[in-house]
Design a protein around this motif. Structure first.
Motif, PDB file in Angstrom:
ATOM      1  N   THR A  22       0.821  -1.208   0.000  1.00  0.00           N
ATOM      2  CA  THR A  22       0.000   0.000   0.000  1.00  0.00           C
ATOM      3  C   THR A  22       0.855   1.259   0.000  1.00  0.00           C
ATOM      4  OG1 THR A  22      -1.859   1.092   1.097  1.00  0.00           O
ATOM      5  CG2 THR A  22      -0.242   0.031   2.521  1.00  0.00           C
ATOM      6  N   SER A  23       0.331   2.295  -0.661  1.00  0.00           N
ATOM      7  CA  SER A  23       0.991   3.593  -0.738  1.00  0.00           C
ATOM      8  C   SER A  23      -0.074   4.623  -1.119  1.00  0.00           C
ATOM      9  CB  SER A  23       2.115   3.567  -1.789  1.00  0.00           C
ATOM     10  OG  SER A  23       2.874   4.761  -1.731  1.00  0.00           O
ATOM     11  N   THR A  24       0.356   5.796  -1.531  1.00  0.00           N
ATOM     12  CA  THR A  24      -0.561   6.810  -2.059  1.00  0.00           C
ATOM     13  C   THR A  24       0.030   7.382  -3.344  1.00  0.00           C
ATOM     14  OG1 THR A  24       0.472   8.559  -0.759  1.00  0.00           O
ATOM     15  CG2 THR A  24      -1.473   7.501   0.207  1.00  0.00           C
ATOM     16  N   ILE A  25      -0.809   8.016  -4.115  1.00  0.00           N
ATOM     17  CA  ILE A  25      -0.370   8.597  -5.389  1.00  0.00           C
ATOM     18  C   ILE A  25       0.732   9.632  -5.181  1.00  0.00           C
ATOM     19  CG2 ILE A  25      -1.134  10.184  -7.233  1.00  0.00           C
ATOM     20  CD1 ILE A  25      -1.801   7.294  -7.848  1.00  0.00           C
ATOM     21  N   GLU A  26       0.708  10.357  -4.074  1.00  0.00           N
ATOM     22  CA  GLU A  26       1.715  11.399  -3.851  1.00  0.00           C
ATOM     23  C   GLU A  26       3.148  10.850  -3.802  1.00  0.00           C
ATOM     24  OE1 GLU A  26       1.087  13.494  -0.184  1.00  0.00           O
ATOM     25  OE2 GLU A  26       0.863  11.638   0.931  1.00  0.00           O
ATOM     26  N   ALA A  27       3.309   9.542  -3.625  1.00  0.00           N
ATOM     27  CA  ALA A  27       4.636   8.931  -3.600  1.00  0.00           C
ATOM     28  C   ALA A  27       5.215   8.747  -5.003  1.00  0.00           C
ATOM     29  CB  ALA A  27       4.586   7.584  -2.887  1.00  0.00           C
ATOM     30  N   GLY A  28       4.392   8.978  -6.023  1.00  0.00           N
ATOM     31  CA  GLY A  28       4.839   8.781  -7.401  1.00  0.00           C
ATOM     32  C   GLY A  28       5.633   9.950  -7.958  1.00  0.00           C
ATOM     33  N   THR A  29       6.315   9.665  -9.067  1.00  0.00           N
ATOM     34  CA  THR A  29       7.077  10.694  -9.772  1.00  0.00           C
ATOM     35  C   THR A  29       6.799  10.584 -11.268  1.00  0.00           C
ATOM     36  OG1 THR A  29       8.994   9.240  -9.980  1.00  0.00           O
ATOM     37  CG2 THR A  29       8.948  10.702  -8.069  1.00  0.00           C
ATOM     38  N   GLY A  30       7.103  11.626 -11.988  1.00  0.00           N
ATOM     39  CA  GLY A  30       6.901  11.637 -13.429  1.00  0.00           C
ATOM     40  C   GLY A  30       5.513  12.156 -13.780  1.00  0.00           C
ATOM     41  N   VAL A  61      -1.789  -2.740  -4.013  1.00  0.00           N
ATOM     42  CA  VAL A  61      -1.427  -3.772  -4.981  1.00  0.00           C
ATOM     43  C   VAL A  61      -1.438  -5.116  -4.258  1.00  0.00           C
ATOM     44  CG1 VAL A  61       0.372  -4.631  -6.528  1.00  0.00           C
ATOM     45  CG2 VAL A  61       0.064  -2.173  -6.230  1.00  0.00           C
ATOM     46  N   GLU A  62      -2.163  -6.080  -4.842  1.00  0.00           N
ATOM     47  CA  GLU A  62      -2.156  -7.446  -4.329  1.00  0.00           C
ATOM     48  C   GLU A  62      -1.524  -8.332  -5.394  1.00  0.00           C
ATOM     49  OE1 GLU A  62      -5.038 -10.729  -2.262  1.00  0.00           O
ATOM     50  OE2 GLU A  62      -5.957  -9.250  -3.579  1.00  0.00           O
ATOM     51  N   MET A  63      -0.431  -9.002  -5.032  1.00  0.00           N
ATOM     52  CA  MET A  63       0.275  -9.880  -5.971  1.00  0.00           C
ATOM     53  C   MET A  63       0.095 -11.317  -5.517  1.00  0.00           C
ATOM     54  SD  MET A  63       3.708  -7.667  -6.639  1.00  0.00           S
ATOM     55  CE  MET A  63       4.044  -8.360  -8.248  1.00  0.00           C
ATOM     56  N   VAL A  64      -0.384 -12.153  -6.426  1.00  0.00           N
ATOM     57  CA  VAL A  64      -0.543 -13.581  -6.145  1.00  0.00           C
ATOM     58  C   VAL A  64       0.728 -14.274  -6.619  1.00  0.00           C
ATOM     59  CG1 VAL A  64      -1.880 -15.644  -6.634  1.00  0.00           C
ATOM     60  CG2 VAL A  64      -3.040 -13.439  -6.307  1.00  0.00           C
ATOM     61  N   VAL A  65       1.434 -14.854  -5.661  1.00  0.00           N
ATOM     62  CA  VAL A  65       2.724 -15.490  -5.952  1.00  0.00           C
ATOM     63  C   VAL A  65       2.595 -16.994  -5.934  1.00  0.00           C
ATOM     64  CG1 VAL A  65       4.063 -13.559  -5.058  1.00  0.00           C
ATOM     65  CG2 VAL A  65       3.421 -15.398  -3.531  1.00  0.00           C
ATOM     66  N   ASN A  66       3.464 -17.643  -6.693  1.00  0.00           N
ATOM     67  CA  ASN A  66       3.471 -19.109  -6.701  1.00  0.00           C
ATOM     68  C   ASN A  66       4.891 -19.629  -6.753  1.00  0.00           C
ATOM     69  OD1 ASN A  66       3.933 -18.260  -9.344  1.00  0.00           O
ATOM     70  ND2 ASN A  66       2.285 -19.445 -10.209  1.00  0.00           N
ATOM     71  N   PHE A  97       5.415 -13.926  -9.994  1.00  0.00           N
ATOM     72  CA  PHE A  97       4.030 -13.887  -9.542  1.00  0.00           C
ATOM     73  C   PHE A  97       3.111 -14.360 -10.662  1.00  0.00           C
ATOM     74  CE2 PHE A  97       5.121  -9.743 -11.242  1.00  0.00           C
ATOM     75  CZ  PHE A  97       4.045  -9.402 -12.039  1.00  0.00           C
ATOM     76  N   ALA A  98       1.946 -14.875 -10.272  1.00  0.00           N
ATOM     77  CA  ALA A  98       0.969 -15.357 -11.247  1.00  0.00           C
ATOM     78  C   ALA A  98       0.213 -14.179 -11.859  1.00  0.00           C
ATOM     79  CB  ALA A  98      -0.003 -16.325 -10.591  1.00  0.00           C
ATOM     80  N   TYR A  99      -0.210 -13.255 -11.010  1.00  0.00           N
ATOM     81  CA  TYR A  99      -0.893 -12.045 -11.474  1.00  0.00           C
ATOM     82  C   TYR A  99      -0.934 -11.047 -10.332  1.00  0.00           C
ATOM     83  CZ  TYR A  99      -5.067 -13.756  -9.014  1.00  0.00           C
ATOM     84  OH  TYR A  99      -5.936 -14.209  -8.057  1.00  0.00           O
ATOM     85  N   TYR A 100      -1.321  -9.809 -10.651  1.00  0.00           N
ATOM     86  CA  TYR A 100      -1.499  -8.808  -9.616  1.00  0.00           C
ATOM     87  C   TYR A 100      -2.791  -8.045  -9.869  1.00  0.00           C
ATOM     88  CZ  TYR A 100       0.037  -5.017 -12.736  1.00  0.00           C
ATOM     89  OH  TYR A 100       0.147  -4.110 -13.762  1.00  0.00           O
ATOM     90  N   VAL A 101      -3.322  -7.445  -8.801  1.00  0.00           N
ATOM     91  CA  VAL A 101      -4.533  -6.636  -8.890  1.00  0.00           C
ATOM     92  C   VAL A 101      -4.195  -5.269  -8.321  1.00  0.00           C
ATOM     93  CG1 VAL A 101      -6.953  -6.410  -8.207  1.00  0.00           C
ATOM     94  CG2 VAL A 101      -5.961  -8.686  -8.557  1.00  0.00           C
ATOM     95  N   LEU A 102      -4.506  -4.225  -9.090  1.00  0.00           N
ATOM     96  CA  LEU A 102      -4.278  -2.850  -8.649  1.00  0.00           C
ATOM     97  C   LEU A 102      -5.613  -2.236  -8.243  1.00  0.00           C
ATOM     98  CD1 LEU A 102      -2.585  -0.223  -8.379  1.00  0.00           C
ATOM     99  CD2 LEU A 102      -3.127   0.207 -10.790  1.00  0.00           C
ATOM    100  N   TYR A 103      -5.616  -1.616  -7.057  1.00  0.00           N
ATOM    101  CA  TYR A 103      -6.778  -0.881  -6.583  1.00  0.00           C
ATOM    102  C   TYR A 103      -6.368   0.575  -6.427  1.00  0.00           C
ATOM    103  CZ  TYR A 103      -8.397  -5.514  -5.007  1.00  0.00           C
ATOM    104  OH  TYR A 103      -8.769  -6.832  -4.930  1.00  0.00           O
ATOM    105  N   LEU A 104      -7.131   1.473  -6.995  1.00  0.00           N
ATOM    106  CA  LEU A 104      -6.942   2.907  -6.789  1.00  0.00           C
ATOM    107  C   LEU A 104      -8.192   3.404  -6.081  1.00  0.00           C
ATOM    108  CD1 LEU A 104      -5.479   4.031 -10.235  1.00  0.00           C
ATOM    109  CD2 LEU A 104      -4.249   3.616  -8.097  1.00  0.00           C
ATOM    110  N   ASN A 105      -8.015   3.970  -4.904  1.00  0.00           N
ATOM    111  CA  ASN A 105      -9.132   4.434  -4.091  1.00  0.00           C
ATOM    112  C   ASN A 105     -10.160   3.315  -3.901  1.00  0.00           C
ATOM    113  OD1 ASN A 105     -10.216   6.407  -2.489  1.00  0.00           O
ATOM    114  ND2 ASN A 105     -11.443   7.300  -4.116  1.00  0.00           N
ATOM    115  N   ALA A 106      -9.670   2.110  -3.636  1.00  0.00           N
ATOM    116  CA  ALA A 106     -10.469   0.907  -3.370  1.00  0.00           C
ATOM    117  C   ALA A 106     -11.227   0.385  -4.585  1.00  0.00           C
ATOM    118  CB  ALA A 106     -11.424   1.130  -2.200  1.00  0.00           C
ATOM    119  N   GLN A 107     -10.938   0.890  -5.769  1.00  0.00           N
ATOM    120  CA  GLN A 107     -11.600   0.427  -6.983  1.00  0.00           C
ATOM    121  C   GLN A 107     -10.634  -0.424  -7.801  1.00  0.00           C
ATOM    122  OE1 GLN A 107     -14.963   1.132  -7.741  1.00  0.00           O
ATOM    123  NE2 GLN A 107     -14.784   1.748  -5.605  1.00  0.00           N
TER     124      GLN A 107
END
Length: 94
Positions: free
Chosen positions: A14-22, A89-94, A49-59
């Motif tokens: 977990t993080s917030t958008i303010e941590a980004g650059t560019g 970000v939730e990453m499913v690892v195997n 990882f098998a796949y990841y899911v990105l949530y922005l503002n819980a969406q």
């Protein structure tokens, strides 16, 4: 048919958008700007990882919204979002 590994687990960050650059297509958030699901500062995202899911503002976001490497989550156009927007970000690892 590919071999499916029998072990699956997830890693959450977990993080917030303010941590980004560019800006625009180069907007990215470093893995080190995230905390992991134990509350510790992340050093890198999983390399396998098998796949990841990105949530922005819980969406949940569609697959074309981002790319991820061991060091960076890239969200093209993410710089237009409110800086306080939560990024999960939730990453499913195997």
């Amino acid at each position: 048919m590919p071999i499916v590994k029998p072990f699956m687990a997830s890693r959450k960050f977990t993080s917030t958008i303010e941590a980004g650059t560019g800006t625009g297509p180069t907007f990215a958030i470093a893995a080190t700007a995230f905390t992991d699901d134990t509350g510790a500062a992340a050093t890198a995202f999983p390399s396998s990882f098998a796949y990841y899911v990105l949530y922005l503002n819980a969406q949940i976001q569609t697959a074309d919204t981002s790319t991820i490497t061991t060091t960076t989550l890239t969200i093209p156009g993410g710089d237009v979002l409110d800086p306080a927007t939560p990024v999960f970000v939730e990453m499913v690892v195997n």
